[in-house]
Motif scaffolding. Sequence first.
Motif, PDB file in Angstrom:
ATOM      1  N   VAL A  23      73.137  58.963 121.160  1.00 16.20           N
ATOM      2  CA  VAL A  23      73.429  59.172 122.563  1.00 16.20           C
ATOM      3  C   VAL A  23      72.986  57.594 123.023  1.00 16.20           C
ATOM      4  N   CYS A  24      73.929  57.070 123.535  1.00 21.02           N
ATOM      5  CA  CYS A  24      73.881  55.626 123.444  1.00 21.02           C
ATOM      6  C   CYS A  24      74.746  55.094 124.916  1.00 21.02           C
ATOM      7  N   ASN A  25      74.078  54.382 125.887  1.00 19.93           N
ATOM      8  CA  ASN A  25      75.021  53.632 127.046  1.00 19.93           C
ATOM      9  C   ASN A  25      76.313  53.089 126.209  1.00 19.93           C
ATOM     10  N   ASP A  26      77.416  53.242 126.829  1.00 19.44           N
ATOM     11  CA  ASP A  26      78.701  52.277 126.407  1.00 19.44           C
ATOM     12  C   ASP A  26      78.533  51.052 127.027  1.00 19.44           C
ATOM     13  N   HIS A  27      77.819  49.902 126.102  1.00 21.32           N
ATOM     14  CA  HIS A  27      77.658  48.485 126.790  1.00 21.32           C
ATOM     15  C   HIS A  27      78.940  47.988 126.770  1.00 21.32           C
ATOM     16  N   TYR A  28      79.727  48.177 125.909  1.00 25.18           N
ATOM     17  CA  TYR A  28      81.118  47.451 126.008  1.00 25.18           C
ATOM     18  C   TYR A  28      81.718  48.040 127.548  1.00 25.18           C
ATOM     19  N   PHE A  29      81.853  49.241 127.814  1.00 22.63           N
ATOM     20  CA  PHE A  29      82.563  49.717 128.862  1.00 22.63           C
ATOM     21  C   PHE A  29      81.616  49.329 130.242  1.00 22.63           C
ATOM     22  N   SER A  30      80.306  49.140 130.134  1.00 27.70           N
ATOM     23  CA  SER A  30      79.223  48.672 131.145  1.00 27.70           C
ATOM     24  C   SER A  30      79.749  47.354 131.581  1.00 27.70           C
ATOM     25  N   SER A  31      79.725  46.405 130.758  1.00 29.56           N
ATOM     26  CA  SER A  31      80.045  44.939 131.047  1.00 29.56           C
ATOM     27  C   SER A  31      81.327  44.717 131.628  1.00 29.56           C
ATOM     28  N   LEU A  32      82.411  45.507 130.901  1.00 28.33           N
ATOM     29  CA  LEU A  32      83.767  45.481 131.558  1.00 28.33           C
ATOM     30  C   LEU A  32      84.064  45.778 132.879  1.00 28.33           C
ATOM     31  N   THR A  33      83.107  46.923 132.982  1.00 34.68           N
ATOM     32  CA  THR A  33      83.325  47.439 134.533  1.00 34.68           C
ATOM     33  C   THR A  33      82.666  46.697 135.456  1.00 34.68           C
ATOM     34  N   ILE A  34      81.370  45.957 134.968  1.00 37.69           N
ATOM     35  CA  ILE A  34      80.654  45.159 135.868  1.00 37.69           C
ATOM     36  C   ILE A  34      81.521  43.915 136.300  1.00 37.69           C
ATOM     37  N   VAL A  35      82.292  43.262 135.334  1.00 32.48           N
ATOM     38  CA  VAL A  35      83.042  42.192 135.634  1.00 32.48           C
ATOM     39  C   VAL A  35      84.017  42.561 136.589  1.00 32.48           C
ATOM     40  N   GLU A  36      84.902  43.605 136.174  1.00 37.21           N
ATOM     41  CA  GLU A  36      85.795  44.267 137.114  1.00 37.21           C
ATOM     42  C   GLU A  36      85.443  44.376 138.611  1.00 37.21           C
ATOM     43  N   GLU A  37      84.285  45.097 138.746  1.00 34.09           N
ATOM     44  CA  GLU A  37      83.684  45.195 140.145  1.00 34.09           C
ATOM     45  C   GLU A  37      83.551  43.947 140.807  1.00 34.09           C
ATOM     46  N   CYS A  38      82.971  42.799 140.102  1.00 35.11           N
ATOM     47  CA  CYS A  38      82.657  41.618 140.404  1.00 35.11           C
ATOM     48  C   CYS A  38      83.715  40.777 141.145  1.00 35.11           C
ATOM     49  N   TYR A  39      84.908  40.961 140.468  1.00 39.48           N
ATOM     50  CA  TYR A  39      86.275  40.432 140.864  1.00 39.48           C
ATOM     51  C   TYR A  39      86.815  41.232 142.141  1.00 39.48           C
ATOM     52  N   ARG A  40      86.676  42.642 142.017  1.00 38.84           N
ATOM     53  CA  ARG A  40      86.841  43.340 143.287  1.00 38.84           C
ATOM     54  C   ARG A  40      86.295  42.779 144.458  1.00 38.84           C
ATOM     55  N   LEU A  41      84.876  42.460 144.337  1.00 36.41           N
ATOM     56  CA  LEU A  41      84.319  42.004 145.492  1.00 36.41           C
ATOM     57  C   LEU A  41      84.556  40.533 145.873  1.00 36.41           C
ATOM     58  N   GLY A  42      85.366  39.650 145.091  1.00 31.43           N
ATOM     59  CA  GLY A  42      85.650  38.431 145.301  1.00 31.43           C
ATOM     60  C   GLY A  42      85.088  37.385 144.442  1.00 31.43           C
ATOM     61  N   TYR A  43      84.239  37.636 143.461  1.00 33.30           N
ATOM     62  CA  TYR A  43      83.840  36.765 142.430  1.00 33.30           C
ATOM     63  C   TYR A  43      84.733  36.391 141.380  1.00 33.30           C
ATOM     64  N   ARG A  44      84.801  34.974 141.054  1.00 33.90           N
ATOM     65  CA  ARG A  44      85.856  34.370 140.127  1.00 33.90           C
ATOM     66  C   ARG A  44      85.346  33.880 139.081  1.00 33.90           C
ATOM     67  N   ARG A  45      83.854  33.481 139.065  1.00 33.64           N
ATOM     68  CA  ARG A  45      83.294  32.819 138.015  1.00 33.64           C
ATOM     69  C   ARG A  45      81.888  33.608 137.606  1.00 33.64           C
ATOM     70  N   PRO A  46      82.131  34.837 136.975  1.00 34.49           N
ATOM     71  CA  PRO A  46      81.029  35.545 136.454  1.00 34.49           C
ATOM     72  C   PRO A  46      80.358  34.743 135.319  1.00 34.49           C
ATOM     73  N   GLY A  47      78.998  34.837 135.164  1.00 37.23           N
ATOM     74  CA  GLY A  47      78.335  34.198 133.975  1.00 37.23           C
ATOM     75  C   GLY A  47      77.498  35.373 133.153  1.00 37.23           C
ATOM     76  N   LEU A  48      77.387  35.300 131.985  1.00 34.44           N
ATOM     77  CA  LEU A  48      76.540  36.409 131.352  1.00 34.44           C
ATOM     78  C   LEU A  48      75.516  35.726 130.710  1.00 34.44           C
ATOM     79  N   LEU A  49      74.266  36.273 131.080  1.00 31.81           N
ATOM     80  CA  LEU A  49      72.924  35.998 130.738  1.00 31.81           C
ATOM     81  C   LEU A  49      72.434  37.090 129.703  1.00 31.81           C
ATOM     82  N   MET A  50      72.163  36.705 128.486  1.00 30.79           N
ATOM     83  CA  MET A  50      71.494  37.514 127.641  1.00 30.79           C
ATOM     84  C   MET A  50      70.455  37.335 126.755  1.00 30.79           C
ATOM     85  N   ARG A  51      69.486  38.171 126.371  1.00 27.84           N
ATOM     86  CA  ARG A  51      68.598  37.696 125.366  1.00 27.84           C
ATOM     87  C   ARG A  51      69.231  37.731 124.011  1.00 27.84           C
TER      88      ARG A  51
END
Length: 267
Positions: A169-197
């Motif tokens: 049982v696992c979170n769909d990390h691919y779908f999560s990050s894809l959806t986050i960027v799409e939602e950021c775009y909908r809110l008007g953001y155009r330069r998303p940056g990814l920060l990861m461990r």
Amino acid sequence: DLIDEARRAGVSTAAVSLSLRGREGISAETRKRILNLAQTLGYRPNPYVSALMRSRRSGRTVSTRPTLAFVSGLDRPDGWHSPLAPTRRQILEGALERTAQLGYESEEFWLFQEGMSPDRFSQMLHARGIHGIVLGPLKDGVPPPALSWDLFLTIAVSVPFRSLPLHVVCNDHYFSSLTIVEECYRLGYRRPGLLMRRSHVQHFQGRWEAGFETARSNLKLRPHVRTLFLESVELIQQFDLGAFRRWLNRERPDVIVTSAAPVVEQA
């Protein structure tokens, strides 16, 4: 009891049994009525009564202690409860709640108890009559333990293991990050940056970066903002503030996608 109340409501005993076992053969409306009634009455199934009935039909014997082992392989015994990993903690709480609803007891174990080898750990669980394991999160980069898996029915709360074929049982990390960027775009953001461990690159098998980059490509976001990889992103004491600030000044993201937002806010 539930059967009597169901009969008074015009529902057959067979329909009650099928609904509680999640079987087909009845309408969705009838199933919903029965499950709502069971919840109202506080009904809790006894999994070993069900197992006993099955064993009588098959000629097999059944254990007498309905306990599932929740096994954690993190750095600390209470790591699964850590407020630094809310998703993991919420999954654990939900699993424990569902375990109780199904009539099982649960007991939590830590893999790295002093003097505890995988073989001894397996023998300990088996001696307690435990036949089911919920394998929780492990330390990044650590393979699954070499338990005597043939003794247990096991499900893992983890990304899939390449070396061990378990149901997961696992979170769909691919779908999560894809959806986050799409939602950021909908809110008007155009330069998303990814920060990861840094260790999460291997741990999540590239899923976070893949979803992030797929969304950027689909949305035709240019110019490219390079991802920042740090050794730690959850603890402010271990957070590389200098590298983070240099990245902000160089890349100038207008929104940051990360699982460690509280640290970023403090930084």
